[in-house]
Design a protein around this motif. Structure first.
Motif, PDB file in Angstrom:
ATOM      1  N   ASN A 167      15.858-115.440   5.692  1.00 14.12           N
ATOM      2  CA  ASN A 167      16.404-115.831   6.991  1.00 14.12           C
ATOM      3  C   ASN A 167      15.779-117.120   7.521  1.00 14.12           C
ATOM      4  N   ALA A 168      15.128-117.896   6.665  1.00 13.07           N
ATOM      5  CA  ALA A 168      14.421-119.093   7.114  1.00 13.07           C
ATOM      6  C   ALA A 168      14.942-120.357   6.429  1.00 13.07           C
ATOM      7  N   VAL A 169      14.973-121.445   7.201  1.00 12.98           N
ATOM      8  CA  VAL A 169      15.262-122.783   6.697  1.00 12.98           C
ATOM      9  C   VAL A 169      14.020-123.630   6.923  1.00 12.98           C
ATOM     10  N   TYR A 170      13.685-124.484   5.940  1.00 13.84           N
ATOM     11  CA  TYR A 170      12.516-125.351   6.060  1.00 13.84           C
ATOM     12  C   TYR A 170      12.953-126.812   5.990  1.00 13.84           C
ATOM     13  N   SER A 171      12.302-127.635   6.790  1.00 12.23           N
ATOM     14  CA  SER A 171      12.534-129.074   6.710  1.00 12.23           C
ATOM     15  C   SER A 171      11.248-129.758   6.259  1.00 12.23           C
ATOM     16  N   TYR A 172      11.413-130.847   5.502  1.00 13.21           N
ATOM     17  CA  TYR A 172      10.286-131.613   4.975  1.00 13.21           C
ATOM     18  C   TYR A 172      10.551-133.082   5.267  1.00 13.21           C
ATOM     19  N   THR A 173       9.726-133.700   6.099  1.00 12.46           N
ATOM     20  CA  THR A 173       9.973-135.061   6.563  1.00 12.46           C
ATOM     21  C   THR A 173       9.306-136.094   5.658  1.00 12.46           C
ATOM     22  N   LYS A 174       9.620-137.373   5.932  1.00 11.55           N
ATOM     23  CA  LYS A 174       9.015-138.478   5.187  1.00 11.55           C
ATOM     24  C   LYS A 174       7.503-138.535   5.397  1.00 11.55           C
ATOM     25  N   LYS A 175       7.037-137.920   6.492  1.00 11.45           N
ATOM     26  CA  LYS A 175       5.605-137.899   6.783  1.00 11.45           C
ATOM     27  C   LYS A 175       4.900-136.725   6.106  1.00 11.45           C
ATOM     28  N   ASN A 176       5.604-136.081   5.183  1.00 16.25           N
ATOM     29  CA  ASN A 176       5.051-134.958   4.389  1.00 16.25           C
ATOM     30  C   ASN A 176       4.695-133.749   5.251  1.00 16.25           C
ATOM     31  N   SER A 177       5.468-133.522   6.299  1.00 23.31           N
ATOM     32  CA  SER A 177       5.214-132.362   7.162  1.00 23.31           C
ATOM     33  C   SER A 177       6.354-131.353   7.038  1.00 23.31           C
ATOM     34  N   TRP A 178       5.978-130.075   7.064  1.00 23.34           N
ATOM     35  CA  TRP A 178       6.937-128.978   6.955  1.00 23.34           C
ATOM     36  C   TRP A 178       7.178-128.353   8.330  1.00 23.34           C
ATOM     37  N   LYS A 179       8.408-127.872   8.547  1.00 22.92           N
ATOM     38  CA  LYS A 179       8.727-127.100   9.746  1.00 22.92           C
ATOM     39  C   LYS A 179       9.663-125.963   9.363  1.00 22.92           C
ATOM     40  N   LYS A 180       9.419-124.818   9.987  1.00 25.00           N
ATOM     41  CA  LYS A 180      10.195-123.618   9.670  1.00 25.00           C
ATOM     42  C   LYS A 180      11.155-123.285  10.810  1.00 25.00           C
ATOM     43  N   TYR A 181      12.424-122.999  10.450  1.00 23.68           N
ATOM     44  CA  TYR A 181      13.429-122.546  11.396  1.00 23.68           C
ATOM     45  C   TYR A 181      13.865-121.154  10.947  1.00 23.68           C
ATOM     46  N   GLU A 182      13.625-120.165  11.789  1.00 24.74           N
ATOM     47  CA  GLU A 182      13.848-118.778  11.383  1.00 24.74           C
ATOM     48  C   GLU A 182      14.961-118.150  12.204  1.00 24.74           C
ATOM     49  N   LEU A 183      15.953-117.576  11.513  1.00 25.07           N
ATOM     50  CA  LEU A 183      17.011-116.844  12.201  1.00 25.07           C
ATOM     51  C   LEU A 183      16.446-115.541  12.763  1.00 25.07           C
ATOM     52  N   ALA A 184      16.936-115.143  13.925  1.00 26.76           N
ATOM     53  CA  ALA A 184      16.364-113.975  14.610  1.00 26.76           C
ATOM     54  C   ALA A 184      16.547-112.693  13.799  1.00 26.76           C
ATOM     55  N   ASP A 185      17.680-112.573  13.135  1.00 23.50           N
ATOM     56  CA  ASP A 185      17.976-111.371  12.351  1.00 23.50           C
ATOM     57  C   ASP A 185      17.253-111.448  11.009  1.00 23.50           C
ATOM     58  N   LYS A 186      16.273-110.590  10.818  1.00 27.74           N
ATOM     59  CA  LYS A 186      15.480-110.593   9.579  1.00 27.74           C
ATOM     60  C   LYS A 186      16.314-110.238   8.351  1.00 27.74           C
ATOM     61  N   LYS A 187      17.452-109.578   8.569  1.00 26.10           N
ATOM     62  CA  LYS A 187      18.295-109.166   7.450  1.00 26.10           C
ATOM     63  C   LYS A 187      19.249-110.270   7.004  1.00 26.10           C
ATOM     64  N   CYS A 188      19.244-111.393   7.719  1.00 21.49           N
ATOM     65  CA  CYS A 188      20.082-112.520   7.317  1.00 21.49           C
ATOM     66  C   CYS A 188      19.555-113.132   6.022  1.00 21.49           C
ATOM     67  N   GLN A 189      20.455-113.451   5.123  1.00 22.03           N
ATOM     68  CA  GLN A 189      20.105-114.127   3.881  1.00 22.03           C
ATOM     69  C   GLN A 189      20.904-115.427   3.801  1.00 22.03           C
ATOM     70  N   ILE A 190      20.188-116.542   3.791  1.00 22.83           N
ATOM     71  CA  ILE A 190      20.848-117.839   3.783  1.00 22.83           C
ATOM     72  C   ILE A 190      21.341-118.159   2.377  1.00 22.83           C
ATOM     73  N   LYS A 191      22.630-118.466   2.265  1.00 19.65           N
ATOM     74  CA  LYS A 191      23.256-118.704   0.968  1.00 19.65           C
ATOM     75  C   LYS A 191      23.442-120.182   0.653  1.00 19.65           C
ATOM     76  N   ASN A 192      23.666-120.999   1.703  1.00 18.23           N
ATOM     77  CA  ASN A 192      23.945-122.406   1.441  1.00 18.23           C
ATOM     78  C   ASN A 192      23.723-123.232   2.691  1.00 18.23           C
ATOM     79  N   LEU A 193      23.384-124.513   2.481  1.00 13.00           N
ATOM     80  CA  LEU A 193      23.214-125.467   3.575  1.00 13.00           C
ATOM     81  C   LEU A 193      24.195-126.620   3.381  1.00 13.00           C
ATOM     82  N   TYR A 194      24.669-127.166   4.506  1.00 12.28           N
ATOM     83  CA  TYR A 194      25.619-128.280   4.454  1.00 12.28           C
ATOM     84  C   TYR A 194      25.314-129.216   5.617  1.00 12.28           C
TER      85      TYR A 194
END
Length: 398
Positions: A167-194
């Motif tokens: 249920n989480a999406v991660y971003s990675y910037t040019k400054k080599n930093s990570w950030k986590k974006y988490e969907l509230a529903d723990k049962k969510c499974q992310i299949k694809n990003l666009y």
């Protein structure tokens, strides 16, 4: 022991250290140097011309036995491996560094000089170890990553977005930093990003979400798993499910019923990917048992049309498969379709202008997945064997 060609007999070596030692394995480095491993985990180097033995005690505290495997004829390195670890030994300096570790039992290893692949025979089967390529930069995700990355995109600010079926999406910037974006529903499974402009569109097993201005929004909830979702240039939301009709919604998330294909069409075909080109044309990569698997949305008939039916282009002789996986684009905005057996390139009208068959280019794995073109006109594609690049200039795959 030493084999005497004249007497055709074996005799113990004249060097007392070699004559009385208990060895595990050996490797001939060159005409003047032989390396041995011993039962007490020392590495002995024997210089023939000097009749001299030197000891390297790097594994003396280990309880496992170590074996040797030659790397390359001209290399200054040698593989040293035990039941669970593989090291590279620098022969001149005597320094080792670990390149692989496993909980399974390693039976033996073999280095293929032509492909530079280390093949590992284990109690769980054959394992392939590929040496890191200096041309590839490795980005290590946060330690909490429990799975393989299943979707990856890059936005216009060169931020990389990834997901891996949780249920989480991660971003990675040019400054080599990570950030986590988490969907509230723990049962969510992310299949694809666009990526739609500055919006990240997230397809999940429970619906479609977006990330915009670092905020998560639940766009639509569905009773089915969403394989992929895109927002087109007219702000219509197109949703692919694992099996069945493609759903289209307007900006107010009202379902539109303008795709006129019949029920048999949806029942027979499976849609794996969807994309929109710069001309607002919607393309589909599919498995079509009764056709070839590349289709587009025809706005005149409001139907999804297989490009095989565009008879004036005579596409049928160029298809590499009836099962296509992913869609990408070249710098000229031609459309790329990866599939089982290679990839095809189409122009904006649906004519196939190029076909690459994996058998013709000795690509070791024929299940091609992710695909895209770069600014230099090369085509990059992924398979189970790794990352490949096709050059139109040389007509070769690397």
């Amino acid at each position: 022991f030493v084999w005497d060609k004249k007497t055709q007999k074996l005799s113990k070596h004249a060097n007392s250290l070699l004559r009385n030692e208990k060895f595990v394995s050996s490797s001939i480095v060159n005409d003047d140097l032989i390396l041995f491993t011993t039962e007490d985990n020392r590495i002995l180097s024997y210089t023939i011309s000097k009749n001299k033995v030197a000891s390297i005690d790097i594994f003396k505290n280990s309880s496992e036995l170590f074996y040797l495997e030659k790397k390359e004829q001209t290399a200054n390195e040698l593989f040293v491996y035990s039941n669970h670890e593989i090291y590279l030994l620098n022969i001149k300096s005597g320094i080792t560094y670990k390149i692989y570790e496993t909980k399974y039992n390693i039976n033996s290893i073999f280095f293929d000089e032509e492909t530079k692949i280390v093949w590992i025979s284990s109690n769980k089967g054959l394992i392939k170890l590929v040496e890191n390529d200096g041309a590839i930069k490795t980005i290590v995700p946060p330690e909490e990553f429990p799975h393989s990355i299943t979707s990856i995109i890059q936005d216009n600010e060169e931020t990389i977005w990834i997901s891996y079926n949780t249920n989480a999406v991660y971003s990675y910037t040019k400054k080599n930093s990570w950030k986590k974006y988490e969907l509230a529903d723990k049962k969510c499974q992310i299949k694809n990003l666009y990526l739609h402009n500055k919006t990240i569109v997230i397809a999940t097993n429970k619906g479609v979400f977006t990330i915009e201005n670092e905020k998560i929004k639940n766009l639509i909830t569905t009773p089915f798993e969403v394989k992929k979702a895109i927002i087109d240039q007219d702000d219509l939301l197109w949703v692919i499910q694992n099996k069945g009709k493609i759903r289209v919604y307007n900006k107010g998330i009202e379902q539109l019923d303008f795709i006129k294909n019949n029920a048999a069409f949806w029942q027979n075909n499976t849609f794996n990917d969807i994309a929109e080109d710069v001309n607002k044309k919607i393309w589909f990569a599919c498995w079509m048992p009764k056709d070839f698997g590349i289709a587009t949305f025809d706005r005149k008939t409001n139907q999804i049309l297989e490009i095989s039916k565009l008879k004036k282009y005579q596409n049928n002789r160029y298809f590499i498969s009836d099962y296509y996986n992913r869609i990408g684009f070249t710098k000229e905005n031609y459309v790329l379709f990866s599939g089982h057996g290679g990839f095809n390139t189409c122009n904006k009208n649906g004519a196939i202008i190029h076909a690459l068959n994996t058998l013709d280019y000795n690509v070791a794995n024929d299940q091609i997945e992710g695909i895209t073109g770069d600014a230099d006109g090369n085509i990059w594609f992924a398979s189970a064997e790794g990352l490949h690049v096709y050059s139109f200039k040389t007509n070769k795959v690397i």
